[in-house]
Design an enzyme around this catalytic site. Structure first.
Site, PDB file in Angstrom:
ATOM      1  N   ASP A  25     -67.440 -51.864  -7.095  1.00  0.00           N
ATOM      2  CA  ASP A  25     -68.344 -52.762  -7.057  1.00  0.00           C
ATOM      3  C   ASP A  25     -68.062 -53.335  -5.868  1.00  0.00           C
ATOM      4  OD1 ASP A  25     -68.835 -52.604  -9.938  1.00  0.00           O
ATOM      5  OD2 ASP A  25     -66.773 -53.734 -10.323  1.00  0.00           O
ATOM      6  N   HIS A  53     -74.240 -50.429 -10.798  1.00  0.00           N
ATOM      7  CA  HIS A  53     -74.802 -51.197  -9.480  1.00  0.00           C
ATOM      8  C   HIS A  53     -75.912 -51.903  -9.558  1.00  0.00           C
ATOM      9  CE1 HIS A  53     -73.216 -46.731  -8.163  1.00  0.00           C
ATOM     10  NE2 HIS A  53     -72.194 -47.482  -8.609  1.00  0.00           N
ATOM     11  N   LYS A 158     -64.148 -31.183 -20.127  1.00  0.00           N
ATOM     12  CA  LYS A 158     -64.713 -30.122 -19.028  1.00  0.00           C
ATOM     13  C   LYS A 158     -63.393 -29.323 -18.623  1.00  0.00           C
ATOM     14  CE  LYS A 158     -66.498 -30.561 -14.466  1.00  0.00           C
ATOM     15  NZ  LYS A 158     -67.466 -31.361 -13.528  1.00  0.00           N
TER      16      LYS A 158
HETATM   17  P1  GDP Z   1     -71.715 -51.396  -6.701  1.00  0.00           P
HETATM   18  O1  GDP Z   1     -70.961 -51.154  -8.211  1.00  0.00           O
HETATM   19  O2  GDP Z   1     -70.606 -50.981  -5.498  1.00  0.00           O
HETATM   20  O3  GDP Z   1     -73.055 -50.970  -6.721  1.00  0.00           O
HETATM   21  O4  GDP Z   1     -71.510 -52.889  -6.716  1.00  0.00           O
HETATM   22  P2  GDP Z   1     -72.085 -53.815  -7.904  1.00  0.00           P
HETATM   23  O5  GDP Z   1     -73.427 -53.770  -8.163  1.00  0.00           O
HETATM   24  O6  GDP Z   1     -71.014 -53.467  -9.210  1.00  0.00           O
HETATM   25  O7  GDP Z   1     -71.452 -55.145  -7.357  1.00  0.00           O
HETATM   26  C1  GDP Z   1     -71.821 -55.858  -6.343  1.00  0.00           C
HETATM   27  C2  GDP Z   1     -72.551 -57.084  -6.622  1.00  0.00           C
HETATM   28  O8  GDP Z   1     -72.577 -58.199  -5.393  1.00  0.00           O
HETATM   29  C3  GDP Z   1     -74.065 -56.944  -7.150  1.00  0.00           C
HETATM   30  O9  GDP Z   1     -74.009 -58.099  -7.930  1.00  0.00           O
HETATM   31  C4  GDP Z   1     -74.836 -57.329  -5.936  1.00  0.00           C
HETATM   32  O10 GDP Z   1     -75.895 -57.959  -5.998  1.00  0.00           O
HETATM   33  C5  GDP Z   1     -73.926 -58.043  -4.985  1.00  0.00           C
HETATM   34  N1  GDP Z   1     -74.028 -58.180  -3.652  1.00  0.00           N
HETATM   35  C6  GDP Z   1     -73.843 -56.999  -2.924  1.00  0.00           C
HETATM   36  N2  GDP Z   1     -73.897 -57.420  -1.513  1.00  0.00           N
HETATM   37  C7  GDP Z   1     -73.646 -58.575  -1.598  1.00  0.00           C
HETATM   38  C8  GDP Z   1     -73.332 -59.456  -0.576  1.00  0.00           C
HETATM   39  O11 GDP Z   1     -73.447 -59.041   0.876  1.00  0.00           O
HETATM   40  N3  GDP Z   1     -73.389 -60.964  -0.662  1.00  0.00           N
HETATM   41  C9  GDP Z   1     -73.404 -61.277  -1.974  1.00  0.00           C
HETATM   42  N4  GDP Z   1     -73.028 -62.522  -2.208  1.00  0.00           N
HETATM   43  N5  GDP Z   1     -73.594 -60.366  -3.308  1.00  0.00           N
HETATM   44  C10 GDP Z   1     -73.590 -59.262  -2.905  1.00  0.00           C
HETATM   45  P1  IMO Z   2     -68.740 -48.911  -9.778  1.00  0.00           P
HETATM   46  O1  IMO Z   2     -69.666 -47.735  -9.413  1.00  0.00           O
HETATM   47  C1  IMO Z   2     -65.382 -50.936 -11.114  1.00  0.00           C
HETATM   48  C2  IMO Z   2     -62.677 -48.406 -13.799  1.00  0.00           C
HETATM   49  C3  IMO Z   2     -62.590 -48.966 -15.104  1.00  0.00           C
HETATM   50  C4  IMO Z   2     -61.256 -48.713 -15.403  1.00  0.00           C
HETATM   51  C5  IMO Z   2     -60.947 -47.385 -14.746  1.00  0.00           C
HETATM   52  C6  IMO Z   2     -61.302 -46.141 -15.683  1.00  0.00           C
HETATM   53  O2  IMO Z   2     -69.805 -50.178 -10.478  1.00  0.00           O
HETATM   54  O3  IMO Z   2     -68.205 -49.312  -8.573  1.00  0.00           O
HETATM   55  P2  IMO Z   2     -63.501 -45.033 -16.801  1.00  0.00           P
HETATM   56  O4  IMO Z   2     -64.361 -45.807 -17.811  1.00  0.00           O
HETATM   57  O5  IMO Z   2     -64.141 -44.708 -15.539  1.00  0.00           O
HETATM   58  O6  IMO Z   2     -62.451 -44.130 -17.650  1.00  0.00           O
HETATM   59  O7  IMO Z   2     -62.428 -46.519 -16.412  1.00  0.00           O
HETATM   60  O8  IMO Z   2     -61.805 -47.183 -13.817  1.00  0.00           O
HETATM   61  N1  IMO Z   2     -64.032 -48.356 -13.217  1.00  0.00           N
HETATM   62  C7  IMO Z   2     -64.746 -49.193 -12.376  1.00  0.00           C
HETATM   63  N2  IMO Z   2     -64.262 -50.429 -11.770  1.00  0.00           N
HETATM   64  N3  IMO Z   2     -66.563 -50.179 -10.867  1.00  0.00           N
HETATM   65  C8  IMO Z   2     -66.808 -49.085 -11.232  1.00  0.00           C
HETATM   66  O9  IMO Z   2     -67.992 -48.534 -10.840  1.00  0.00           O
HETATM   67  C9  IMO Z   2     -66.040 -48.261 -12.174  1.00  0.00           C
HETATM   68  N4  IMO Z   2     -66.014 -47.463 -12.759  1.00  0.00           N
HETATM   69  C10 IMO Z   2     -64.895 -47.179 -13.255  1.00  0.00           C
HETATM   70  O10 IMO Z   2     -62.627 -50.525 -14.936  1.00  0.00           O
HETATM   71  O11 IMO Z   2     -60.137 -49.634 -14.566  1.00  0.00           O
HETATM   72 MG    MG Z   3     -70.214 -51.816  -9.856  1.00  0.00          MG
END
Ligand code: GDP
Ligand code: IMO
Ligand code: MG
Length: 438
Positions: A25, A53, A158
């Site tokens: 995230d 994402h 797998k």
């Molecule tokens: P990812 O899993 O790495 O793609 O990240 P996520 O989308 O799960 O979480 C990142 C969150 O932060 C999303 O809601 C984005 O819209 C938001 N985001 C990304 N970059 C920024 C930033 O620079 N500032 C703020 N405030 N929010 C951001």
């Molecule tokens: P993105 O791509 C945050 C975490 C889960 C759990 C552990 C195992 O959005 O960054 P799983 O379901 O994969 O077996 O869960 O990994 N986890 C993530 N946490 N962002 C993710 O993806 C995650 N993908 C898995 O919360 O702790």
């Molecule tokens: Mg994410």
């Protein structure tokens, strides 16, 4: 073989990679969406719909601000000229793939002819998801806090060489027999949980037909793209600290989320890769269980959660938050070899009077020289912090790095210096335009 492109010894480097450097995230989706404007193909190489994402972009002729949540499909699809590809290392839950495609279409994004799936990718079934939940219950107080998307059980199938791959769908009798055996095995292990095996097989007969036009030989697909000088962007899912080998095992996901997973998941050699961008939040967050040395439980944690909107995209869970951990970042940089970094969510630190970053770990009075493999050590480390004066903000309207407050730039430059890797991108808000390029 005539259909396979001829290998080349010359480094190609036309593949760029975006990887999560912390516990997920970090904002990989947003950077992927920005970079997708200049590529032909956006590929996922590992993980499944456990990822979440979020992209905020203005789309269509009326430039309407739209939020997209990608789980399995590559975020590059927001760009209408970009082709999406799910590589062999991805685990595919077919119903989720279709529902995500349908949601994109409803939001006005045409994806016909723009998404391809490797025939070597493994399938995730609903029973894997049921088993994911049952395993968590079995673990009781030491559960991992998975997303319950069946990721661990699918990668287990797998690794135990009993999994079903996409190509199996096209020899349906064989598929159905293998499927029954797989479910039987799960019944033996977990008891007769409620599951309509024959109904599921019938559903997959229909899914197979809808999926057929999307299926490609993943190796020929990606190497033909390389041979014709197509630009490829790999969107990492999950993150390095969730990697099966290098993350905080067993509180990890079940795939290779780092740079190694890019090569194995797409079937490409390391020399095809040029840029590797590590995405890092200006603080740390974690969803699910497991040690987190810089975790906060005070009002600063509430600030990070509320201002940073730290709620999971996939499960809606509130993310645990804490200070940025540079010990972990050095470890992450070593393994993934980032060529540059994208620091994200710097705006979330606006208004915090004193900002801390972890610069060292001590254990039993001694400075640790590594990121410990043993979680019982990690859980007991004493964290050494460096403290920085904060800034008032808001910085979200800033369009040039030089316009950031001095204290803010000092923070960024300290991180860069500590990691020894340039911070090329700085995120100051969720939208596409809120990204400073240095
Ligand atoms: P990812 O899993 O790495 O793609 O990240 P996520 O989308 O799960 O979480 C990142 C969150 O932060 C999303 O809601 C984005 O819209 C938001 N985001 C990304 N970059 C920024 C930033 O620079 N500032 C703020 N405030 N929010 C951001
Ligand atoms: P993105 O791509 C945050 C975490 C889960 C759990 C552990 C195992 O959005 O960054 P799983 O379901 O994969 O077996 O869960 O990994 N986890 C993530 N946490 N962002 C993710 O993806 C995650 N993908 C898995 O919360 O702790
Ligand atoms: Mg994410």
């Amino acid at each position: 073989m005539a259909s396979l492109p001829k290998p080349s010894v010359a480094p190609k480097t036309q593949v760029s990679v975006v990887l999560g450097s912390q516990w997920g995230d970090e904002g990989k989706g947003k950077l992927t969406d920005i970079l997708a404007a200049d590529v032909d193909i956006c590929a996922r190489c590992a993980g499944g719909n456990n990822a979440g994402h979020t992209i905020v972009a203005n789309i269509g002729p009326d430039n309407v601000k739209t939020k997209f949540d990608f789980h399995l499909l590559p975020s590059g699809l927001v760009n209408p000229r970009c082709i999406g590809f799910l590589g062999s290392g991805v685990v595919v839950h077919v119903p989720s793939l279709f529902s995500e495609l349908d949601t994109l279409e409803k939001k006005g994004l045409k994806c016909d002819g723009r998404l391809f799936v490797s025939d070597r990718a493994h399938l995730v079934f609903d029973f894997h998801q049921v088993v994911d939940g049952l395993k968590e219950v079995e673990l009781g107080g030491s559960s991992i806090g998975t997303t319950k998307k069946g990721i661990g059980p699918a990668y287990s199938s797998k690794a135990s060489r009993s999994g079903l791959r996409v190509h199996h769908l096209y020899d349906f009798e064989l598929f159905a027999n293998k499927f029954r055996k797989l479910v039987e095995g799960r019944f033996k292990r977990y008891g007769n949980f409620e599951y309509d095996t024959e109904g599921e097989i019938a559903r997959y007969r229909a899914f197979a037909e809808r999926l057929r036009p999307l299926i490609v030989d993943g190796v020929t697909f990606i190497h033909s793209a390389l041979a014709s000088n197509r630009r490829i962007l790999v969107e990492g899912a999950n993150a390095l600290m969730l990697d099966l080998d290098y993350g905080t095992y067993p509180f990890v996901t079940s795939s290779s989320t780092g740079i190694g997973g890019v090569c194995t998941g797409l079937g490409i050699p390391p020399l095809a890769i040029g840029t590797v961008v590590g995405v890092m939040k200006a603080y740390t967050s974690r969803v699910g269980a497991g040690p987190f040395p810089t975790e906060l439980f005070d009002e600063t944690c509430v600030h990070l959660q509320e201002v940073g909107a730290e709620y999971g995209t996939t499960t809606g869970r509130r993310r645990r938050c804490g200070w940025l951990d540079l010990v972990m970042m050095r470890y992450s940089c070593l393994i993934n070899g980032y060529t540059c970094m994208n620091l994200t969510k710097l705006d979330v630190l606006d208004g915090i009077k004193e900002i801390k970053v972890a610069t060292g770990y001590r254990y039993q009075g001694k400075e640790l020289t590594s990121f410990p493999a043993d979680l019982s050590v990690l859980a007991k480390v004493e964290v050494e912090y460096k403290t920085f004066p904060g800034w008032e903000g808001p910085i979200s309207e800033v369009t040039e790095y030089s316009q950031l407050p001095d204290t803010c730039r000092a923070y960024v430059e300290y991180l860069e210096d500590f990691m020894g890797i340039p911070i090329t991108w700085v995120g100051v808000g969720p939208g596409r335009l809120s990204m400073l390029r240095r």
